[in-house]
Design a protein around this motif. Sequence first.
Motif, mmCIF file in Angstrom:
data_model
loop_
_atom_site.group_PDB
_atom_site.id
_atom_site.type_symbol
_atom_site.label_atom_id
_atom_site.label_comp_id
_atom_site.label_asym_id
_atom_site.label_seq_id
_atom_site.Cartn_x
_atom_site.Cartn_y
_atom_site.Cartn_z
ATOM 1 N N ASP A 86 0.819 -1.215 0.000
ATOM 2 C CA ASP A 86 0.000 0.000 0.000
ATOM 3 C C ASP A 86 0.847 1.256 0.000
ATOM 4 O OD1 ASP A 86 0.867 -0.717 2.583
ATOM 5 O OD2 ASP A 86 -0.659 0.536 3.516
ATOM 6 N N LEU A 87 2.109 1.151 0.434
ATOM 7 C CA LEU A 87 2.997 2.320 0.460
ATOM 8 C C LEU A 87 3.850 2.443 -0.799
ATOM 9 C CD1 LEU A 87 4.325 2.231 4.134
ATOM 10 C CD2 LEU A 87 2.638 3.806 3.177
ATOM 11 N N PHE A 88 4.354 1.300 -1.300
ATOM 12 C CA PHE A 88 5.359 1.354 -2.363
ATOM 13 C C PHE A 88 4.976 0.607 -3.631
ATOM 14 C CE2 PHE A 88 7.899 1.339 1.708
ATOM 15 C CZ PHE A 88 8.094 2.713 1.731
ATOM 16 N N GLY A 89 3.807 -0.020 -3.654
ATOM 17 C CA GLY A 89 3.389 -0.729 -4.849
ATOM 18 C C GLY A 89 4.070 -2.084 -4.987
ATOM 19 N N GLU A 90 4.059 -2.610 -6.190
ATOM 20 C CA GLU A 90 4.659 -3.911 -6.464
ATOM 21 C C GLU A 90 6.181 -3.861 -6.263
ATOM 22 O OE1 GLU A 90 3.207 -6.767 -7.166
ATOM 23 O OE2 GLU A 90 1.228 -5.823 -6.942
#
Length: 217
Positions: free
Chosen positions: A64-68
Amino acid sequence: MTDLRFTCTGVRPEPYGAGPTLLFKLRVEEADHQPVHAVALRCQIRIEPAGRSYEPEEVGMLGDLFGEPSRWNSTLKPLQFAHTSVTVPGFTGSTEIDLPVPCTYDTEVASASYFRALSRGEVPLLLLFSGTVFTGRDGFRAEPVPWHKETSYRMPVDVWRNMIEQYFPNSGWLRVRLDVLDALRRYRSARALPSWERVFDELLATADAKADAKGAD
């Protein structure tokens, strides 16, 4: 110009605070040993997430903070942790002070969500300083603390976890929209469930059962 140097030498939870608070131990040194009457010190603390590696279970909690993870080379940007201030009493040469940093367990806040996702290791922090230093050997003058003054510190994850456990033992905090909360209340009331934990347990069990049934098809 007064040359102040800052070093963070440790951190511990405030044992008697009204809310979760970390105390960062700062060493403040005046390089030329000029007398310092006081410092009105401001500090911005940033998390530098690119400064550590992550276990697989941590990666799964940070989407949720940095993506994949495949995008982390470009998305692991610094996160704002805190803005705080403190008055440093007068000294000559060097002194040590506690820098209080109020914390939150609100996982809507990026820093709290990041800390909560970590299971072990250290958090790379960057402390950036500003403010006003009052000095003078034969008088009194005010000078700015230059914006380039900073220091790094690696905070053990366990320090944050122990602090949160001290204030919120075995519990967390979740914010939802009012209409979602009302729907959850109706769900709980219709089933006479004794706690919110039971509400979420039932909903998760139902979701898992549906996922299993879909997979069986």
